[in-house]
Design a protein around this motif. Structure first.
Motif, short mmCIF file in Angstrom:
data_model
loop_
_atom_site.label_atom_id
_atom_site.label_comp_id
_atom_site.label_asym_id
_atom_site.label_seq_id
_atom_site.Cartn_x
_atom_site.Cartn_y
_atom_site.Cartn_z
N GLU A 76 19.49 63.43 -67.65
CA GLU A 76 18.48 63.70 -66.64
C GLU A 76 17.27 62.80 -66.85
O GLU A 76 16.81 62.61 -67.98
N LEU A 77 16.77 62.24 -65.75
CA LEU A 77 15.55 61.43 -65.76
C LEU A 77 14.47 62.21 -65.02
O LEU A 77 14.67 62.64 -63.89
N ILE A 123 13.58 60.91 -70.38
CA ILE A 123 15.04 60.89 -70.26
C ILE A 123 15.60 61.87 -71.27
O ILE A 123 15.18 61.90 -72.43
N ASN A 124 16.53 62.71 -70.81
CA ASN A 124 17.03 63.79 -71.63
C ASN A 124 18.55 63.82 -71.58
O ASN A 124 19.15 63.82 -70.50
N ASN A 156 15.93 63.37 -76.58
CA ASN A 156 14.88 63.22 -75.58
C ASN A 156 13.99 62.06 -75.94
O ASN A 156 13.58 61.90 -77.09
N GLY A 157 13.67 61.24 -74.94
CA GLY A 157 12.68 60.17 -75.09
C GLY A 157 11.68 60.24 -73.96
O GLY A 157 12.06 60.45 -72.80
N PRO A 177 7.26 59.50 -77.85
CA PRO A 177 7.90 60.49 -78.71
C PRO A 177 9.41 60.50 -78.52
O PRO A 177 9.91 60.51 -77.39
N LEU A 178 10.13 60.50 -79.62
CA LEU A 178 11.59 60.57 -79.63
C LEU A 178 12.00 61.86 -80.32
O LEU A 178 11.57 62.13 -81.44
N ARG A 179 12.83 62.65 -79.64
CA ARG A 179 13.15 63.98 -80.16
C ARG A 179 14.66 64.21 -80.18
O ARG A 179 15.39 63.81 -79.27
N GLY A 180 15.11 64.86 -81.23
CA GLY A 180 16.49 65.30 -81.34
C GLY A 180 16.53 66.73 -81.82
O GLY A 180 15.71 67.14 -82.65
N GLY A 181 17.46 67.51 -81.32
CA GLY A 181 17.51 68.91 -81.72
C GLY A 181 18.89 69.50 -81.55
O GLY A 181 19.76 68.94 -80.88
#
Length: 457
Positions: A341-342, A371-372, A386-387, A409-413
């Protein structure tokens, strides 16, 4: 006189006792059964009439309730035409030059279907050029539906000849089913198909309405009257609003200026349920407003600034609350359970700071693209990446001029949802690394653990 009164009194009690005794006789099983059967014979017509009135009232109440909650009906058709993939291409080549021929073709098909009484029969279509094509008409046995967020995500048609047909290429928006009648439902080999409009039809109650409830159900062809199912509107707030609470582990275990407790409420509202033709892709499908509140540890709650040493990143990092909105620009779902998803969005944050002993608020205006990527590994366990590219503007006030900056921010979960969970209920742990593009020395990161709960109101 007293004797007479006493005698009358005794006779009265004896009469009452006898009356009670006679009533008790009726409680003998054999006697009561006989009397009850005689009463039933005498009152059957009246009871039947009363029952009809009660049923009528119940139906009126039920129909009244359905009229308030129903958005329409799905109606199952009894027979459908089975097309051959290669043959249909030949037919389309013959009729693409004339819309009139196409209309005549469908009229012939409809008349043939209406006149067909057997479960399986072939019909012939002769075009204007003289070629004849044979198309089978098969009775529909049953259809299985899976509806999610207003989309017919999965439909499987079972025919009496043992074949099955499904929508392999795209979901179908129920509110626009009348425009998606030409969608093809293919068999397992992909060489034959049926048209959606020849299987089911949807009769909406209103031009604009609600999305239907998420549901999985089947409809059976009973051979007499068309099977119908009422779709009720989704008025459950659980599907729209979710609540998230989480804590920053760095704030708990280290001397870090990170929020100890975060509270976030989100709402999801659909703009449209159109998807790109034959694709699990959507443009501008929904927007999501949110409210975010941080409870920062008292040691870092107030930002003190001396002179001109103002750090906009630190102000953003320790903001007290934020409000904003996401717009889903593009979304793509693909098998087995992946989603890309954008989003485009705006966020406003506010922080309390002290500049040279003077108290004021510092407000950030942030625009971003996000962007996810989400993927379910199993039914209740998944990961997301997620970025977010952010343009930050620290608004000016009487103490300082506006300051601009950029962050990435760059995220991972990972997350887990219980098999009994409803809506968006889950627990998660995630890592976020904030890259400060204007000054990489100001980079910081967060480790967060928390849960998301759909509001149950």
């Amino acid at each position: 006189m007293r004797t007479k009164i006493l005698l009358l009194f005794l006779l009265g009690w004896v009469g009452i006792y006898c009356a009670q005794t006679k009533e008790q006789i009726n409680d003998v099983p054999g006697m009561s059964a006989t009397l009850e059967s005689e009463n039933n014979e005498n009152t059957d017509p009246e009871k039947e009439k009363n029952k009809e009135i009660v049923d009528l009232v119940k139906n009126v109440i039920k129909n009244n309730e359905n009229s308030k909650t129903s958005i329409g009906e799905i109606i199952l058709k009894s027979k459908t035409i089975v097309y051959d993939e290669v043959l249909s291409e030949n037919i389309s080549n013959d009729i693409k030059q004339s819309d009139k021929t196409l209309r005549l073709l469908y009229l012939k098909l409809l008349k043939k279907i209406e006149s067909t009484q057997t479960n399986y029969r072939k019909i012939d279509i002769t075009l204007t050029k003289g070629d004849t094509y044979i198309l089978p008409v098969v009775k529909i046995d049953s259809v299985k539906f899976d509806i999610q967020e207003g989309m017919l995500e999965f439909i499987k048609v079972y025919l009496n000849d043992g074949t099955t047909y499904t929508n392999k290429k795209s979901p179908i928006a129920l509110l626009y089913l009348d425009k998606r009648g030409e969608d093809r439902l293919y068999n397992a080999d992909g060489d034959q198909f049926v048209l959606l409009k020849n299987v089911v039809m949807f009769e909406p109650n209103k031009r604009f309405g609600f999305l239907p409830n998420d549901d999985t159900f089947s409809m059976k062809n009973n051979g007499k009257n068309p099977d119908r199912r009422i779709l009720k509107k989704n008025d459950n707030i659980n599907s729209l609003v979710s609540f998230t609470a989480y804590s920053d582990l760095l704030g708990l275990i280290g001397d870090e200026a990170n929020a100890l407790v975060n509270f976030e409420g989100k709402g999801k509202f659909f703009l449209n349920r159109h998807n790109l033709p034959n694709k699990f892709m959507y443009l501008f499908s929904s927007f999501q407003p949110y409210l975010h509140y941080n409870k920062v540890d008292s040691k870092f709650e107030t930002i003190e600034v001396q002179g001109d040493n103002l750090n906009p990143i630190e102000i953003f990092r320790r903001h007290n609350f934020a409000v904003g909105c996401d717009l889903s620009v593009f979304k793509w779902d693909w098998r087995p359970a992946n989603s890309l998803e954008l989003k485009a969005g705006y966020m406003f944050t506010s922080s309390r700071i002290i500049i040279n002993t003077e108290s004021t608020t510092a407000n950030n205006h942030i625009r971003y693209f996000e962007i996810n990527l989400k993927s379910k590994i199993i039914e209740n366990f998944g990961i997301d990446f997620n970025g977010k590219y952010m343009w930050q503007k620290l608004n000016d006030n009487e103490f300082f001029d506006s300051i601009h900056g950029k962050m990435l921010p760059l995220r991972g979960g990972i997350y887990y949802a219980s098999p009994k969970a409803k809506g968006d209920d889950k627990v998660f742990i995630r890592f976020t690394n904030y890259l400060i593009l204007d000054d990489r020395k100001k980079d910081f990161f967060q480790i967060q653990i928390g849960f998301t709960k759909s509001l149950n109101l």
